[in-house]
Motif scaffolding. Structure first.
Motif, PDB file in Angstrom:
ATOM      1  N   ARG A   1      -2.208  -4.082  -4.531  1.00  0.00           N
ATOM      2  CA  ARG A   1      -1.831  -2.706  -4.188  1.00  0.00           C
ATOM      3  C   ARG A   1      -2.895  -1.729  -4.685  1.00  0.00           C
ATOM      4  NH1 ARG A   1       0.250  -3.285  -9.214  1.00  0.00           N
ATOM      5  NH2 ARG A   1       0.593  -1.405 -10.481  1.00  0.00           N
TER       6      ARG A   1
ATOM      7  N   ALA B   1       0.813  -1.213   0.000  1.00  0.00           N
ATOM      8  CA  ALA B   1       0.000   0.000   0.000  1.00  0.00           C
ATOM      9  C   ALA B   1       0.847   1.263   0.000  1.00  0.00           C
ATOM     10  CB  ALA B   1      -0.921  -0.001   1.217  1.00  0.00           C
ATOM     11  N   GLN B   2       2.176   1.100   0.083  1.00  0.00           N
ATOM     12  CA  GLN B   2       3.078   2.253   0.148  1.00  0.00           C
ATOM     13  C   GLN B   2       3.847   2.459  -1.159  1.00  0.00           C
ATOM     14  OE1 GLN B   2       5.487   1.196   3.533  1.00  0.00           O
ATOM     15  NE2 GLN B   2       3.799   1.441   4.985  1.00  0.00           N
ATOM     16  N   LEU B   3       3.399   1.823  -2.216  1.00  0.00           N
ATOM     17  CA  LEU B   3       4.084   1.933  -3.509  1.00  0.00           C
ATOM     18  C   LEU B   3       3.603   3.173  -4.262  1.00  0.00           C
ATOM     19  CD1 LEU B   3       3.972  -1.807  -4.642  1.00  0.00           C
ATOM     20  CD2 LEU B   3       5.852  -0.580  -3.553  1.00  0.00           C
ATOM     21  N   ASP B   4       3.747   4.317  -3.622  1.00  0.00           N
ATOM     22  CA  ASP B   4       3.215   5.552  -4.190  1.00  0.00           C
ATOM     23  C   ASP B   4       4.301   6.426  -4.798  1.00  0.00           C
ATOM     24  OD1 ASP B   4       4.435   6.106  -1.816  1.00  0.00           O
ATOM     25  OD2 ASP B   4       2.824   7.346  -0.998  1.00  0.00           O
ATOM     26  N   GLN B   5       5.476   5.844  -5.066  1.00  0.00           N
ATOM     27  CA  GLN B   5       6.564   6.598  -5.674  1.00  0.00           C
ATOM     28  C   GLN B   5       6.884   6.021  -7.045  1.00  0.00           C
ATOM     29  OE1 GLN B   5       9.863   7.893  -3.194  1.00  0.00           O
ATOM     30  NE2 GLN B   5       8.980   6.789  -1.471  1.00  0.00           N
ATOM     31  N   SER B   6       7.303   6.875  -7.940  1.00  0.00           N
ATOM     32  CA  SER B   6       7.686   6.415  -9.272  1.00  0.00           C
ATOM     33  C   SER B   6       9.117   5.898  -9.244  1.00  0.00           C
ATOM     34  CB  SER B   6       7.564   7.562 -10.279  1.00  0.00           C
ATOM     35  OG  SER B   6       8.425   8.630  -9.914  1.00  0.00           O
TER      36      SER B   6
ATOM     37  N   HIS C   1      -4.042   3.575  -7.560  1.00  0.00           N
ATOM     38  CA  HIS C   1      -3.467   4.887  -7.872  1.00  0.00           C
ATOM     39  C   HIS C   1      -1.942   4.873  -7.857  1.00  0.00           C
ATOM     40  CE1 HIS C   1      -3.410   4.917  -3.428  1.00  0.00           C
ATOM     41  NE2 HIS C   1      -2.341   5.675  -3.575  1.00  0.00           N
ATOM     42  N   CYS C   2      -1.326   3.793  -7.385  1.00  0.00           N
ATOM     43  CA  CYS C   2       0.134   3.738  -7.295  1.00  0.00           C
ATOM     44  C   CYS C   2       0.755   3.648  -8.691  1.00  0.00           C
ATOM     45  CB  CYS C   2       0.571   2.529  -6.473  1.00  0.00           C
ATOM     46  SG  CYS C   2       0.111   2.617  -4.729  1.00  0.00           S
TER      47      CYS C   2
END
Length: 378
Positions: free
Chosen positions: A128, A105-110, A131-132
């Motif tokens: 996941r 759930a923390q894969l919000d970085q490119s 929106h990631c």
């Protein structure tokens, strides 16, 4: 009588100094070693390894020196923000991959590249949040190292599962990775590479197989791959047991410093240490250095371990306590309290030499420094 110097407000003079310019130099040396035409620094792309807090050097100190790398390789997802805070905006390979569904759930970085060792990591990735940004996936073959990774059948199943995700844009790409068990020997990769190629030759996507040992011992193969993963070489360390970094054109990136805090004259036959462990064969002068095993210095070095005192080599006496060690100053008549000591990392005293004398490896030595020792860039 012993004479004593004042101890600083931190309670210790021990400090590890990191030289970012040495890391930049070493990266360039790796580039040149991998140059496909032998003259210009063109070759496979490079994941610069920052495992174990950059081999003990500190990620925040090392990242600014790695601008010439193509990507960074870290152990855990939690280290990605440290790299970003240090100024890195490029791709980051997470070697251990996802550890649980919370991390998914923390894969919000490119720019994330996740190594897959087992099927449940794909389960977490699939769940996941939508929106990631889509990450890259690198499937790791268990290979001859055998610690972790996908066996032959599991690898094929993982690729079959990931291929539709790639087609839909749910992931950004699929890569293929393995780690050799004996790359530091002349014939150490042939069988492992043959098995890996039989598994992956028909599959599209980049390949990454070569660490520092493979780069040095098998340069032609390393040049033929898509991504290499140097670690030791970047920090000035040789991956070979019979060579040091200087012999490979490298500069040490870390040095460990302390001070002489007491000096004493011993009479012939005098014994010191727990249970009188050391005996003076003749009259001698000894010094107490304020670094011990609680700082990460090896607890059982051999008598004669080289130590630099005031820029000159002296011999350790094999006596290391929690907070100190003893050094023979018989050939250093001018040595006195407060004199600087280098315990490893000088050109005359490579970390490989210290580690080998204690039966360990240089990475073990550097990553073994404890939280008592400040690590500073200088």
């Amino acid at each position: 009588m012993m004479s004593h110097s004042a101890i600083g407000s931190t309670g210790t003079h021990v400090v590890a100094r990191v030289d970012p310019s040495a890391i930049a130099h070493n990266l360039e040396q790796v580039r040149r070693r991998l140059a496909r035409n032998g003259s210009t620094p063109v070759g496979p792309r490079m994941w610069a390894s920052l495992k174990a807090d950059a081999y003990g050097h500190g990620i925040r100190h090392v990242v600014p020196a790695l601008a010439g790398a193509d990507g960074l390789m870290i152990s855990r997802l939690a280290e990605v923000p440290v790299c970003r805070d240090a100024g890195w905006q490029g791709p980051v390979l997470v070697l251990d991959g996802l550890q649980d569904d919370v991390e998914a759930a923390q894969l919000d970085q490119s720019g994330l590249h996740l190594v897959i060792h087992r099927a449940e990591q794909l389960d977490w990735l699939e769940a996941r949040p939508l929106h990631c940004p889509p990450p890259w996936v690198w499937l790791r073959y268990v290979g001859d190292l055998g610690y972790q990774g996908l066996d032959y059948d599991a690898y094929q199943a993982a690729y079959a599962r990931c291929a539709p995700w790639l087609a839909r844009g749910d992931i950004a790409g699929i890569g293929h990775l393995q780690h050799y068990a004996a790359a530091d020997t002349p014939t150490g990769i042939a069988a492992a590479e043959a098995r890996f190629r039989s598994l992956t030759d028909a599959l599209p996507g980049p390949r990454s197989t070569c660490n520092s040992a493979a780069i040095v011992c098998h340069p032609a193969h390393a040049r033929s791959t898509d991504w290499v993963r140097p670690g030791r070489l970047l920090y000035g360390l040789s991956p070979l047991p019979d060579r040091d970094g200087a012999s490979l054109g490298l500069r040490p990136a870390m040095s460990l410093h302390a001070r002489v805090v007491a000096v004493r004259e011993l009479a012939a036959g005098a014994r010191i240490g727990y249970h009188g462990a050391f005996g003076a064969a003749s009259a001698m002068r000894i010094g107490l250095v304020d670094c011990g095993y609680s700082d990460g210095y090896p607890s059982h070095p051999p008598i004669g371990m080289p130590i630099l005192v005031g820029g000159r080599l002296a011999r350790g006496l094999g006596q290391v306590t929690m907070n100190s060690l003893l050094v023979d100053l018989s050939d250093h008549p001018g040595a006195e309290t407060g004199m600087p000591v280098v315990l490893w990392g000088a050109p005359e005293l490579p970390a490989e030499q210290v580690a080998a004398a204690c039966g360990g490896s240089a990475p073990e030595l550097l990553t073994g420094l404890t939280g008592r020792v400040p690590v500073i860039a200088s």
